[in-house]
Every structure is written in structure tokens, then in C-alpha cells.
Enzyme design. Structure first.
Site, PDB file in Angstrom:
ATOM      1  N   LYS A 290       0.762   4.861   6.624  1.00 59.70           N
ATOM      2  CA  LYS A 290       0.248   5.762   5.981  1.00 59.70           C
ATOM      3  C   LYS A 290       0.410   6.882   5.751  1.00 59.70           C
ATOM      4  CE  LYS A 290      -3.114   3.144   4.884  1.00 59.70           C
ATOM      5  NZ  LYS A 290      -2.319   1.526   3.306  1.00 59.70           N
TER       6      LYS A 290
ATOM      7  N   SER B  49       0.828  -1.405   0.199  1.00 63.73           N
ATOM      8  CA  SER B  49       0.047   0.362   0.298  1.00 63.73           C
ATOM      9  C   SER B  49       0.655   1.359   0.268  1.00 63.73           C
ATOM     10  CB  SER B  49      -1.078   0.631   1.043  1.00 63.73           C
ATOM     11  OG  SER B  49      -0.167  -0.107   3.038  1.00 63.73           O
TER      12      SER B  49
END
Length: 289
Positions: free
Chosen positions: A132, A59
Site C-alpha cells: 500500500k 488494490s
């Protein structure tokens, strides 16, 4: 050197025996003591300063690859809030679904090893550990798209330096998935941040799972420490320096990126521990999806 003398001016034999005993302390007595001290230091560092995290998914590609290990500064957000562009590790809320659930050990030795590994920061992760990039801070208005670009407070981001693969521009939004590049404007609530993965096509992030409370942030990932050929810092991309402050928030200076050399004293022993854990088959560091 000061020597203890008896009444006749000779060296006190008791102090001579003590010095001899200290000089010739056997290795089998020193080694357990050194191991206990090293373990206590590792627990303190893991709890208050630094923690290693293992990257199990794509990701954040190509910034972070599967198998990378990153160091996370756990004290930086005790003195300030997360800033746009920083890579952070956090605990997801109830809306966040883990991309890969860890398999707990079933035997006694495995459970003991996981407990000890968790104390020193090299164990498997919890189900809600994520990593993230911060795109928006409290008060920011974030949406997509302006000619395919994410917009923050009316300014499109130039993300070519860190976004590896974006979603197709014509892919319709889906409330259950984050594959679409398009999403409606979000005003980041107070005390929360809007985060996205660098590999937008596969990252499940705030686009569909909502912002993250700042209180859930574990710390800032600031360096890749393993494998050795990928040793690098994780700086803030230049595009975030050009963003205006949100209208609802007072102006504040953009934090200066820390000197990557500043943590070398602590990084070297942690890196050595990672190499040792690889050689002896120790459990992996925490994983952040």
C-alpha cells in the site's frame, strides 16, 4: 608473473601441474561451484537487501497492475522511518484480512521448490503480505473528505496523479469494508503508519483495518522490474512534499527520493533471474495484496 624455481633454476614442476590443473578445470566441476556461489548470493540479497514481490490484486492500480513484479528495498527503514507517499510492503496485523490466500503445494517436489524459492525470494507469499501507499505517519491527523479529498494535518491531498478510481462520495462508511471514501479523523499512533491502496474502490486498507506497526514493514517498493515494458520507478508524489509536520512530532527533513540508477548493479541480476524463472516455469515471487 612470478614463477617458482627449483634449486637448478628451472620452473618447479609441481607448480606447473597446479597451474595446468586450474586452467583446465572441467565444466562439470566448475558449474556446481558456480551454482552454489550464485545461490548463496541470492539468499544474502533476499535476506538483507532486496526482495521481489508479485502483485496479485488490483488494490494499487494503476500504479501497480496485476502480474507486476516490484523490487523492495529491505534496508532503507533500518536507518529511517517510512515517509508519506512511499509504497511499502508489510505484514498485516490480526485485523487485516488477506484478499487472496495462497494455495500451498501438496506434492513433495512442490514443497521442496517452495522452500528453495523462499530462500532466494521468488516463492509464493504468506497470507498477510500487503503493499500500500503511506498516507500518514505517527502523529498525523488523517480524515476524509474535504470536497472528496483525503486530508492530512489540515491539508487536502491532490491524488489525481496516482489514484485510479476513488469511491463514490455519497457511499456511507462501513466498518467491515473500505469501499466508502468517507472516514472519521484518525490520529496515527506512535510507531505506526496509515496506509491506503491507490484503487480506493477495491482496496481493503487502514480505513477499516487500522494502522500498521512500522515494525511490520518489510521495506519500500521502489521499482517495477517485470514485465519489461512496465519498467519504472515508484517515486513519492509531489503532493506529499507540501504537508506540514504533525503537531505532536518534531520537525524532520523530508527524505530525498533515492537515485533510481543507484540499484542498477543489483537490479540487473534480479531481473535476469525473473526472466529465467518465467522461462523455466519457476515458482512466482512473493505476492503482496
Amino acid at each position: 608473473m612470478v614463477q617458482m624455481l627449483d634449486e637448478d633454476g628451472a620452473v618447479d614442476p609441481w607448480h606447473r601441474r597446479v597451474r595446468r590443473h586450474r586452467r583446465h578445470l572441467p565444466l562439470w566441476q566448475e558449474l556446481p561451484l558456480l551454482l552454489v556461489v550464485a545461490f548463496c548470493l541470492a539468499v544474502l540479497i533476499r535476506t538483507f537487501l532486496l526482495q521481489a514481490f508479485f502483485i496479485p490484486s488490483g488494490s494499487m492500480e494503476d500504479t501497480l497492475l496485476i502480474g507486476d513484479r516490484v523490487l523492495v528495498n529491505k534496508v532503507v527503514y533500518d536507518v529511517r522511518e517510512p515517509a508519506r507517499g512511499e509504497v511499502v510492503v508489510f505484514r498485516g496485523t490480526d485485523r487485516w484480512v488477506a484478499q487472496e490466500a495462497p494455495v500451498p503445494p501438496t506434492n513433495f517436489l512442490g514443497r521442496v521448490g517452495r522452500t528453495l524459492g523462499d530462500l532466494v525470494g521468488i516463492s509464493r507469499p504468506g497470507e498477510k503480505d500487503f503493499i500500500k501507499r503511506v498516507i500518514g505517519v505517527p502523529g498525523d491527523r488523517v480524515w476524509c473528505c474535504d470536497q472528496g479529498r483525503v486530508v492530512v494535518n489540515g491539508v487536502p491531498l491532490d491524488e489525481r496523479s496516482y489514484v485510479s478510481e476513488d469511491s463514490p462520495i455519497d457511499l456511507p462508511p462501513n466498518a467491515r469494508e473500505c469501499r466508502s471514501r468517507q472516514f472519521t479523523e484518525v490520529v496515527v499512533p506512535p510507531g505506526q503508519i496509515f496506509v491506503m491502496g491507490d484503487h480506493r474502490l477495491v482496496s481493503q486498507d487502514a480505513r477499516c483495518q487500522g494502522p500498521v506497526p512500522i515494525d511490520n514493514v518489510v521495506g519500500r517498493a521502489f521499482m517495477i522490474v517485470w514485465p519489461s515494458q512496465r519498467w519504472a520507478t515508484l517515486p513519492v508524489p509531489q503532493t506529499f512534499a507540501d504537508l506540514p509536520q504533525p503537531e505532536a512530532a518534531p520537525a524532520r527533513p523530508v527524505p530525498v527520493d533515492p537515485d533510481p540508477v543507484g540499484g542498477v548493479v543489483l537490479i540487473l541480476p534480479v531481473t535476469a533471474a525473473l526472466r529465467r524463472s518465467r522461462a523455466f516455469g519457476a515458482t512466482a515471487p512473493h505476492r503482496a495484496t
